[in-house]
Design an enzyme around this catalytic site. Structure first.
Site, mmCIF file in Angstrom:
data_model
loop_
_atom_site.group_PDB
_atom_site.id
_atom_site.type_symbol
_atom_site.label_atom_id
_atom_site.label_comp_id
_atom_site.label_asym_id
_atom_site.label_seq_id
_atom_site.Cartn_x
_atom_site.Cartn_y
_atom_site.Cartn_z
ATOM 1 C CD GLU A 196 10.757 13.485 10.418
ATOM 2 O OE1 GLU A 196 9.654 13.044 10.769
ATOM 3 O OE2 GLU A 196 11.529 12.871 9.658
ATOM 4 C CB CYS A 227 13.712 9.332 6.858
ATOM 5 S SG CYS A 227 14.664 8.275 5.763
ATOM 6 C CD GLU A 233 14.015 1.535 8.218
ATOM 7 O OE1 GLU A 233 14.452 2.630 8.605
ATOM 8 O OE2 GLU A 233 14.684 0.486 8.284
ATOM 9 C CE LYS A 235 -1.815 2.667 2.954
ATOM 10 N NZ LYS A 235 -1.587 3.913 2.184
HETATM 11 P P1 NAD Z 1 2.589 8.769 7.398
HETATM 12 O O1 NAD Z 1 2.915 8.028 8.635
HETATM 13 O O2 NAD Z 1 1.544 9.808 7.437
HETATM 14 O O3 NAD Z 1 2.126 7.748 6.243
HETATM 15 C C1 NAD Z 1 2.926 6.652 5.862
HETATM 16 C C2 NAD Z 1 2.050 5.553 5.300
HETATM 17 O O4 NAD Z 1 1.198 5.059 6.331
HETATM 18 C C3 NAD Z 1 1.106 5.996 4.171
HETATM 19 O O5 NAD Z 1 1.043 4.964 3.227
HETATM 20 C C4 NAD Z 1 -0.219 6.152 4.879
HETATM 21 O O6 NAD Z 1 -1.344 6.010 4.046
HETATM 22 C C5 NAD Z 1 -0.150 5.016 5.881
HETATM 23 N N1 NAD Z 1 -1.023 5.170 7.051
HETATM 24 C C6 NAD Z 1 -1.541 6.318 7.568
HETATM 25 N N2 NAD Z 1 -2.275 6.031 8.677
HETATM 26 C C7 NAD Z 1 -2.205 4.689 8.843
HETATM 27 C C8 NAD Z 1 -2.748 3.785 9.813
HETATM 28 N N3 NAD Z 1 -3.510 4.220 10.822
HETATM 29 N N4 NAD Z 1 -2.461 2.481 9.702
HETATM 30 C C9 NAD Z 1 -1.682 2.023 8.694
HETATM 31 N N5 NAD Z 1 -1.149 2.821 7.738
HETATM 32 C C10 NAD Z 1 -1.413 4.137 7.814
HETATM 33 O O7 NAD Z 1 3.961 9.352 6.883
HETATM 34 P P2 NAD Z 1 4.230 10.262 5.606
HETATM 35 O O8 NAD Z 1 3.725 11.640 5.877
HETATM 36 O O9 NAD Z 1 3.766 9.553 4.388
HETATM 37 O O10 NAD Z 1 5.824 10.249 5.562
HETATM 38 C C11 NAD Z 1 6.611 11.108 6.313
HETATM 39 C C12 NAD Z 1 7.296 10.376 7.440
HETATM 40 O O11 NAD Z 1 7.930 9.213 6.938
HETATM 41 C C13 NAD Z 1 8.382 11.207 8.077
HETATM 42 O O12 NAD Z 1 8.330 11.086 9.474
HETATM 43 C C14 NAD Z 1 9.651 10.589 7.544
HETATM 44 O O13 NAD Z 1 10.786 10.779 8.341
HETATM 45 C C15 NAD Z 1 9.266 9.152 7.444
HETATM 46 N N6 NAD Z 1 10.136 8.426 6.521
HETATM 47 C C16 NAD Z 1 11.025 7.527 7.028
HETATM 48 C C17 NAD Z 1 11.907 6.849 6.192
HETATM 49 C C18 NAD Z 1 12.889 5.826 6.724
HETATM 50 O O14 NAD Z 1 13.341 4.996 5.948
HETATM 51 N N7 NAD Z 1 13.250 5.848 7.992
HETATM 52 C C19 NAD Z 1 11.877 7.108 4.825
HETATM 53 C C20 NAD Z 1 10.968 8.026 4.343
HETATM 54 C C21 NAD Z 1 10.092 8.681 5.203
#
Ligand code: NAD
Length: 536
Positions: free
Chosen positions: A428, A329, A295, A221
């Protein structure tokens, strides 16, 4: 096979006509102000919206049933693609398809699994321009960077393909000479793979190929902001010839993600995203004891020691935060600078920040595109307001660049004189906002660097090899870069701890996350043992 129909739509924007397209294979038809793209297919411009209301389940394209939503191009700020939310029933169908494919895929040899993974890597490289362009339209990151990331993604597929037939177990020499003992690495089963919007295909490359190589099946997803490239990958998955159900793709937002991660038939979750979402997933996962890799975000420190080569450290610091508009990230969002070089570094970093070329992310000259969506811009603006309120000194940026108000652009922003108690030093931002802090001793630098709730990445610049290694040993982060920043490799494990998550991706560690160890014991003796005491 493809069909084309016109439909009147009342979306969040004004009602408009749009071309509806649904195809089992590659999309080649369009409508409205079409222009020829580099791939020779038709590209939709203006208000036309491409139809991506489909999920890949059991190698069939099926329409999602949870209602439609649009993907907005952050540069043009118009909707350009439409998706459907996966309902609980859609999620269950995708999980069931992955479950039924699992027994045969698990028994497929590592060699044959690798051939398919390698074929998919080849197809990604063949279509790299198209995939990068789709990602740029979805998330606004410069197309050069997206292309580079997809090339890296293909490299990661090849790395894990190479491990598919090398998942060795061990034989164990036991105390009892007559008992033979060996271990095997077994796949876990059906994996839920959830990605964030900043680098959809590259983040997926950290998850999908190790899961497949180890013999698992998957339901993917992508983020609701960036679903298109993963669906385009679905087309390549079909072309590569994976058996039905081995890889399934659904789209949707929190509801679809929650349904997937709380599904009782999921054996492993691999999630990339924010820590708040990860906490919700961890609570869902607890109900079924589902193992997970998280992650998450970071507040990574990039440290400039007085003996650093500033000709390298300053570009490293600037790119460390402003590449991808800070939406990575591992962004080096805290720059710790020794007092002896502090003024010089602040001035040089600010000067370079002002030279970053903002513009159309499709333009090869552009260095920074817009932020990915309007909610995210608001979040970044709030972080800037909080920094000002907490007393940080704004050196440059802080608003949209001149002439770009009413867009999703944010100027590269540098705050100096930040202290560890400020929100900018702890939270962050995930945007182009740098917090510069001063230190006087190595131990003070280490203390500041380790003084947040995150532990994802860190960097240091020094020409003193002893100091560099001594400090690296003390930095609490999953990655430590010395005299470089944001360098990645398929072979090198990546991940964090504390609020940055747990588990590792890439490297040999990355594939082990998708396996469990089974131990087998064989008694070779003919003696009858006392079954009421523990055998040894
Ligand atoms: P997010 O947590 O809002 O969403 C990430 C994913 O989770 C999306 O696919 C979203 O639809 C899904 N999601 C949302 N609510 C959910 C739930 N209740 N249950 C299951 N899935 C759900 O994050 P974002 O805004 O897409 O990304 C930004 C964040 O991601 C930042 O904190 C960034 O640091 C982190 N990030 C980490 C890495 C890494 O490898 N460590 C890489 C890229 C981004």
């Amino acid at each position: 096979m493809a069909w084309l129909a016109l439909e009147r739509l009342d979306g969040p924007a004004s009602p408009r006509l749009r071309a509806r397209r649904f195809a089992a294979g590659r999309l080649t038809f369009g409508w409205s102000d079409c222009t020829t793209s580099r791939q020779g297919s038709l590209r939709l411009e203006g208000t036309a919206v491409e139809d991506y209301t489909r999920h890949l389940v059991g190698n069939e394209w099926v329409r999602g049933s949870g209602g439609e939503y649009e993907s907005i191009n952050p540069f043009t700020r118009s909707a350009w693609a439409v998706h459907t939310h996966a309902s609980e029933a859609d999620v269950s169908r995708a999980v069931a398809a992955a479950r039924s494919a699992f027994p045969a895929w698990r028994q497929t040899s590592g060699y044959d699994r690798a051939r398919l993974i390698l074929r998919l890597a080849d197809l990604m490289e063949r279509d790299i321009d198209r995939l990068a362009e789709l990602e740029t339209r979805d998330n606004g990151k410069i197309v050069r960077e997206n292309k580079n990331q997809i090339a890296f993604a293909a490299r990661i597929y090849r790395f894990f393909a190479g491990l598919a037939d090398k998942l060795n177990g061990e034989t164990k020499p036991l105390d009892n000479y007559d008992t033979v003992d060996y271990t095997v690495r077994e796949p876990l089963g059906v994996c839920a793979l959830i990605t964030a919007w900043n680098s959809p295909l590259q983040l997926l490359a950290n998850k999908l190929p190790p899961a497949l190589a180890a013999g698992n099946t998957a339901v993917i997803k992508p983020s609701e902001f960036t679903g298109v490239s993963t669906l385009a990958l679905g087309e390549l998955i079909l072309e590569a010839g994976f058996p039905p159900g081995v890889i399934n793709v659904i789209t949707g937002a929190a509801g679809a993600g929650a349904a997937l991660t709380s599904h009782p038939d999921i054996d492993k979750i691999s999630f990339t995203g924010g820590v708040e979402t990860a906490r919700l997933i961890a609570a869902n996962a607890a109900a079924h004891m589902t193992p997970a890799t998280y992650e998450l975000g970071g507040k990574s420190a990039n440290i400039i020691f007085p003996d650093a080569d500033l000709d390298r450290a300053i570009p490293g610091a600037v790119a460390g935060i402003f590449a991808a508009a800070g939406q990575t990230c591992v962004a080096g969002s805290r720059l710790l600078v020794h007092a002896d070089r502090y003024d010089e570094v602040v001035e040089a970093v600010a000067k370079r920040a002002q030279l970053v070329r903002l513009g159309d992310p499709m333009d090869p000259q552009t260095q920074m595109g817009p932020l990915a969506h309007s909610g995210h811009l608001t979040r970044v603006q709030r972080a800037i307001a909080a920094a000002l309120e907490d007393g940080a000194r704004l050196v440059t940026g802080g608003t949209a660049p001149p002439g770009l108000h009413d867009t999703l652009f944010m100027a590269p922003t540098v705050f100096a004189d930040v202290t560890s108690d400020m929100r900018l030093a702890q939270q962050e931002v995930f945007g182009p906002v740098l917090a510069v802090q001063q230190f006087r001793t190595d131990s003070e630098a280490i203390e500041i660097a380790n003084g947040t709730g995150y532990a994802l990445a860190s960097g240091l610049w020094s020409s003193d090899i002893t100091r560099a290694h001594r400090v690296a040993k003390e930095l609490r982060a999953g990655t430590c870069w010395i005299n470089t920043y944001r360098t990645s490799a398929a072979q090198a494990p990546f991940g964090g701890f504390r609020n940055s998550g747990y588990g590792r991706e890439r490297g040999t560690d990355g594939i082990l996350e998708y396996t469990t160890t089974k131990n087998t014991m064989i008694d070779l003796s003919t003696a009858v043992r006392d079954p009421f005491v523990l055998g040894r």
